[in-house]
Scaffold this motif. Sequence first.
Motif, PDB file in Angstrom:
ATOM      1  N   ILE A 128     -48.170 -55.537 -19.020  1.00 40.80           N
ATOM      2  CA  ILE A 128     -48.119 -54.308 -20.251  1.00 40.80           C
ATOM      3  C   ILE A 128     -48.252 -53.198 -19.520  1.00 40.80           C
ATOM      4  CG2 ILE A 128     -49.446 -53.617 -22.213  1.00 40.80           C
ATOM      5  CD1 ILE A 128     -49.533 -56.871 -22.840  1.00 40.80           C
ATOM      6  N   GLN A 129     -49.505 -53.185 -18.954  1.00 42.00           N
ATOM      7  CA  GLN A 129     -49.754 -51.872 -18.279  1.00 42.00           C
ATOM      8  C   GLN A 129     -48.573 -51.148 -17.561  1.00 42.00           C
ATOM      9  OE1 GLN A 129     -52.977 -52.042 -15.391  1.00 42.00           O
ATOM     10  NE2 GLN A 129     -53.368 -49.781 -15.671  1.00 42.00           N
ATOM     11  N   MET A 130     -47.828 -51.996 -16.583  1.00 36.73           N
ATOM     12  CA  MET A 130     -46.895 -51.431 -15.781  1.00 36.73           C
ATOM     13  C   MET A 130     -45.836 -51.051 -16.917  1.00 36.73           C
ATOM     14  SD  MET A 130     -44.252 -53.439 -13.131  1.00 36.73           S
ATOM     15  CE  MET A 130     -43.820 -54.229 -14.182  1.00 36.73           C
ATOM     16  N   GLN A 131     -45.370 -51.734 -18.132  1.00 35.77           N
ATOM     17  CA  GLN A 131     -44.445 -51.149 -19.002  1.00 35.77           C
ATOM     18  C   GLN A 131     -44.793 -49.823 -19.508  1.00 35.77           C
ATOM     19  OE1 GLN A 131     -44.169 -54.590 -21.553  1.00 35.77           O
ATOM     20  NE2 GLN A 131     -42.781 -55.637 -20.176  1.00 35.77           N
ATOM     21  N   GLU A 132     -45.983 -49.841 -19.794  1.00 35.81           N
ATOM     22  CA  GLU A 132     -46.673 -48.652 -20.560  1.00 35.81           C
ATOM     23  C   GLU A 132     -46.471 -47.365 -19.416  1.00 35.81           C
ATOM     24  OE1 GLU A 132     -48.275 -45.859 -22.973  1.00 35.81           O
ATOM     25  OE2 GLU A 132     -47.283 -47.559 -23.676  1.00 35.81           O
ATOM     26  N   LEU A 133     -46.869 -47.641 -18.326  1.00 37.21           N
ATOM     27  CA  LEU A 133     -46.626 -46.516 -17.137  1.00 37.21           C
ATOM     28  C   LEU A 133     -45.219 -45.933 -16.969  1.00 37.21           C
ATOM     29  CD1 LEU A 133     -49.404 -47.766 -14.735  1.00 37.21           C
ATOM     30  CD2 LEU A 133     -49.464 -45.733 -16.084  1.00 37.21           C
ATOM     31  N   THR A 134     -44.456 -47.072 -16.923  1.00 37.80           N
ATOM     32  CA  THR A 134     -43.020 -46.782 -17.009  1.00 37.80           C
ATOM     33  C   THR A 134     -42.526 -45.923 -18.055  1.00 37.80           C
ATOM     34  OG1 THR A 134     -42.650 -48.933 -15.771  1.00 37.80           O
ATOM     35  CG2 THR A 134     -40.718 -47.866 -16.607  1.00 37.80           C
ATOM     36  N   GLU A 167     -44.254 -44.020 -20.042  1.00 39.31           N
ATOM     37  CA  GLU A 167     -44.777 -42.630 -19.949  1.00 39.31           C
ATOM     38  C   GLU A 167     -44.173 -41.850 -18.770  1.00 39.31           C
ATOM     39  OE1 GLU A 167     -49.124 -43.106 -19.108  1.00 39.31           O
ATOM     40  OE2 GLU A 167     -49.440 -43.917 -20.987  1.00 39.31           O
ATOM     41  N   HIS A 168     -43.739 -42.534 -17.794  1.00 38.66           N
ATOM     42  CA  HIS A 168     -43.038 -41.942 -16.578  1.00 38.66           C
ATOM     43  C   HIS A 168     -41.766 -41.501 -16.986  1.00 38.66           C
ATOM     44  CE1 HIS A 168     -41.517 -40.917 -12.615  1.00 38.66           C
ATOM     45  NE2 HIS A 168     -40.649 -41.602 -12.907  1.00 38.66           N
ATOM     46  N   SER A 169     -41.103 -41.984 -17.780  1.00 39.24           N
ATOM     47  CA  SER A 169     -39.970 -41.565 -18.367  1.00 39.24           C
ATOM     48  C   SER A 169     -39.736 -40.505 -19.345  1.00 39.24           C
ATOM     49  CB  SER A 169     -39.153 -42.927 -18.905  1.00 39.24           C
ATOM     50  OG  SER A 169     -38.781 -43.915 -18.354  1.00 39.24           O
ATOM     51  N   MET A 170     -40.846 -40.516 -19.974  1.00 38.72           N
ATOM     52  CA  MET A 170     -41.237 -39.406 -21.052  1.00 38.72           C
ATOM     53  C   MET A 170     -41.407 -37.894 -20.282  1.00 38.72           C
ATOM     54  SD  MET A 170     -43.198 -41.533 -24.124  1.00 38.72           S
ATOM     55  CE  MET A 170     -43.587 -39.890 -25.003  1.00 38.72           C
ATOM     56  N   LYS A 171     -42.293 -38.176 -19.371  1.00 37.07           N
ATOM     57  CA  LYS A 171     -42.580 -37.252 -18.534  1.00 37.07           C
ATOM     58  C   LYS A 171     -41.478 -36.637 -17.815  1.00 37.07           C
ATOM     59  CE  LYS A 171     -47.776 -38.214 -18.218  1.00 37.07           C
ATOM     60  NZ  LYS A 171     -48.528 -38.448 -17.016  1.00 37.07           N
ATOM     61  N   MET A 172     -40.573 -37.353 -17.375  1.00 40.77           N
ATOM     62  CA  MET A 172     -39.430 -36.886 -16.684  1.00 40.77           C
ATOM     63  C   MET A 172     -38.605 -36.253 -17.538  1.00 40.77           C
ATOM     64  SD  MET A 172     -39.976 -37.391 -13.264  1.00 40.77           S
ATOM     65  CE  MET A 172     -38.163 -36.925 -12.982  1.00 40.77           C
ATOM     66  N   LEU A 191     -37.330 -32.062  -9.594  1.00 38.86           N
ATOM     67  CA  LEU A 191     -37.176 -32.848 -10.952  1.00 38.86           C
ATOM     68  C   LEU A 191     -36.089 -34.079 -10.563  1.00 38.86           C
ATOM     69  CD1 LEU A 191     -37.130 -30.748 -13.769  1.00 38.86           C
ATOM     70  CD2 LEU A 191     -38.676 -32.308 -13.352  1.00 38.86           C
ATOM     71  N   ALA A 192     -34.964 -33.736  -9.641  1.00 38.33           N
ATOM     72  CA  ALA A 192     -34.078 -34.583  -9.439  1.00 38.33           C
ATOM     73  C   ALA A 192     -34.682 -35.568  -8.514  1.00 38.33           C
ATOM     74  CB  ALA A 192     -32.926 -33.964  -8.817  1.00 38.33           C
ATOM     75  N   ALA A 193     -35.626 -35.251  -7.375  1.00 34.78           N
ATOM     76  CA  ALA A 193     -36.242 -36.140  -6.332  1.00 34.78           C
ATOM     77  C   ALA A 193     -37.107 -37.034  -7.146  1.00 34.78           C
ATOM     78  CB  ALA A 193     -36.646 -35.095  -5.346  1.00 34.78           C
ATOM     79  N   ALA A 194     -37.830 -36.476  -8.093  1.00 38.17           N
ATOM     80  CA  ALA A 194     -39.078 -37.059  -8.808  1.00 38.17           C
ATOM     81  C   ALA A 194     -38.328 -38.227  -9.571  1.00 38.17           C
ATOM     82  CB  ALA A 194     -39.755 -36.301  -9.367  1.00 38.17           C
ATOM     83  N   GLY A 195     -37.141 -38.015 -10.275  1.00 34.80           N
ATOM     84  CA  GLY A 195     -36.775 -39.008 -11.154  1.00 34.80           C
ATOM     85  C   GLY A 195     -35.866 -39.858 -10.318  1.00 34.80           C
ATOM     86  N   ALA A 196     -35.664 -39.446  -9.164  1.00 29.95           N
ATOM     87  CA  ALA A 196     -34.782 -40.993  -8.194  1.00 29.95           C
ATOM     88  C   ALA A 196     -35.546 -41.914  -8.284  1.00 29.95           C
ATOM     89  CB  ALA A 196     -34.097 -39.992  -6.936  1.00 29.95           C
TER      90      ALA A 196
END
Length: 137
Positions: free
Chosen positions: A57-63, A65-70, A132-137
Amino acid sequence: EEEAQLESLALQQQQLQEAKRRTAQEVEKCRFSLWDVEQEISDATEARYVQLRRAEIQMQELTREHSMKMADMKSEAQREVHRIRNSSRRLARTIAEELETSDFDQALRRSGELDQKSVELLQCASKQLSSLAAAGA
């Protein structure tokens, strides 16, 4: 002699019954010990399952959050590029106006300064987009 033999058999029977009783007690103790071990295994398995589920559940939440921040960073970078383009257009208009209204040498110097600022702004935006492109990759 028969009586002695009967007494001996009665004693053996009594000893066997006592041994049977002790064996039954030991079997019961083993059953309780086995039940305790099975319960410990069950508890440990349940605790591990709960721990793994929480981690999932924590991993899903972090993923998420990461998608939203990206997405936010990408939008911010796009706004910055838009701002830089608008700024460059304003600078170009300013240069054109200065060329029409002021000394040509001064206008050329100003144009060079503005060109340099435009290049710096575009390089900055390009670096941000690359990051951003590198961080999103």
